[in-house]
Design an enzyme around this catalytic site. Structure first.
Site, PDB file in Angstrom:
ATOM      1  N   TYR A 210     -13.295   6.384  -4.192  1.00  0.00           N
ATOM      2  CA  TYR A 210     -12.934   5.267  -4.698  1.00  0.00           C
ATOM      3  C   TYR A 210     -11.284   5.422  -4.632  1.00  0.00           C
ATOM      4  O   TYR A 210     -10.554   4.638  -4.322  1.00  0.00           O
ATOM      5  CB  TYR A 210     -13.326   4.729  -5.685  1.00  0.00           C
TER       6      TYR A 210
ATOM      7  N   GLU B 241       4.190   1.514  -7.843  1.00  0.00           N
ATOM      8  CA  GLU B 241       3.838   0.865  -6.676  1.00  0.00           C
ATOM      9  C   GLU B 241       2.164   0.401  -6.702  1.00  0.00           C
ATOM     10  O   GLU B 241       1.816  -0.993  -6.144  1.00  0.00           O
ATOM     11  CB  GLU B 241       4.240   1.476  -5.553  1.00  0.00           C
TER      12      GLU B 241
ATOM     13  N   GLU C 227      -0.982  -7.734  -8.416  1.00  0.00           N
ATOM     14  CA  GLU C 227      -0.789  -8.743  -7.162  1.00  0.00           C
ATOM     15  C   GLU C 227      -2.047  -8.989  -6.596  1.00  0.00           C
ATOM     16  O   GLU C 227      -2.396 -10.371  -6.432  1.00  0.00           O
ATOM     17  CB  GLU C 227       0.205  -8.243  -6.084  1.00  0.00           C
TER      18      GLU C 227
ATOM     19  N   LYS D 192       3.329 -11.027 -11.731  1.00  0.00           N
ATOM     20  CA  LYS D 192       3.943 -10.438 -10.412  1.00  0.00           C
ATOM     21  C   LYS D 192       5.117  -9.842 -10.493  1.00  0.00           C
ATOM     22  O   LYS D 192       5.611  -8.639  -9.951  1.00  0.00           O
ATOM     23  CB  LYS D 192       3.682 -11.375  -9.115  1.00  0.00           C
ATOM     24  N   ASP D 193       6.193 -10.561 -11.338  1.00  0.00           N
ATOM     25  CA  ASP D 193       7.498 -10.132 -11.357  1.00  0.00           C
ATOM     26  C   ASP D 193       7.644  -9.083 -12.313  1.00  0.00           C
ATOM     27  O   ASP D 193       8.637  -7.994 -12.069  1.00  0.00           O
ATOM     28  CB  ASP D 193       8.428 -11.426 -11.854  1.00  0.00           C
TER      29      ASP D 193
END
Length: 131
Positions: free
Chosen positions: A12, A65, A72, A90-91
């Site tokens: 996974y 990241e 997101e 998200k920001d």
């Protein structure tokens, strides 16, 4: 039994890493930049301790990241309409990636400067230039 559970968990995790690499252009950029940095570090003969600093900085960017991608994705799953809190989530996640990337740049500058300085001086001397 525990071995099968570990194998599934590892599968996974690798699937998540592959998804991020396959779908996120920034992740591919970070991986490409990381390969270049590691190659330069090896060519310059960066010491083990300095190489660890570089490695930790690279891994921090990749982790940030991946968390950004996860945030997101969850936000997009929850809503496809504009919502100010979705934008904030998200920001903030993107801001974490930015801080990790800036950190890696500072680490890179601090680690590589002495090696690059010595490299330039070596080549300048070998070409009959400045001592």
């Amino acid at each position: 039994m525990a071995r099968d559970s570990f194998r599934k968990s590892l599968g996974y995790a690798l699937s998540g890493l592959a998804y991020a690499l396959r779908t996120q252009p920034n992740m591919r950029f970070h991986f490409g930049a990381a390969l270049v940095v590691v190659a330069v570090a090896l060519l310059l003969g960066v010491g083990v301790r300095d190489f660890l600093f570089i490695l930790f900085a690279i891994i921090l960017v990749v982790i940030a990241e991946m968390f950004n991608t996860a945030v997101e994705t969850v936000v997009n799953l929850y809503t496809n309409k504009y919502h100010p809190l979705a934008r904030v989530a998200k920001d903030v996640a993107a801001g974490a990636v930015l801080l990790a990337a800036l950190n890696s740049m500072v680490v890179g500058l601090l680690v590589f400067y002495p090696y690059l300085h010595a490299f330039v001086r070596y080549w300048a001397r070998s070409l009959g230039g400045v001592n």
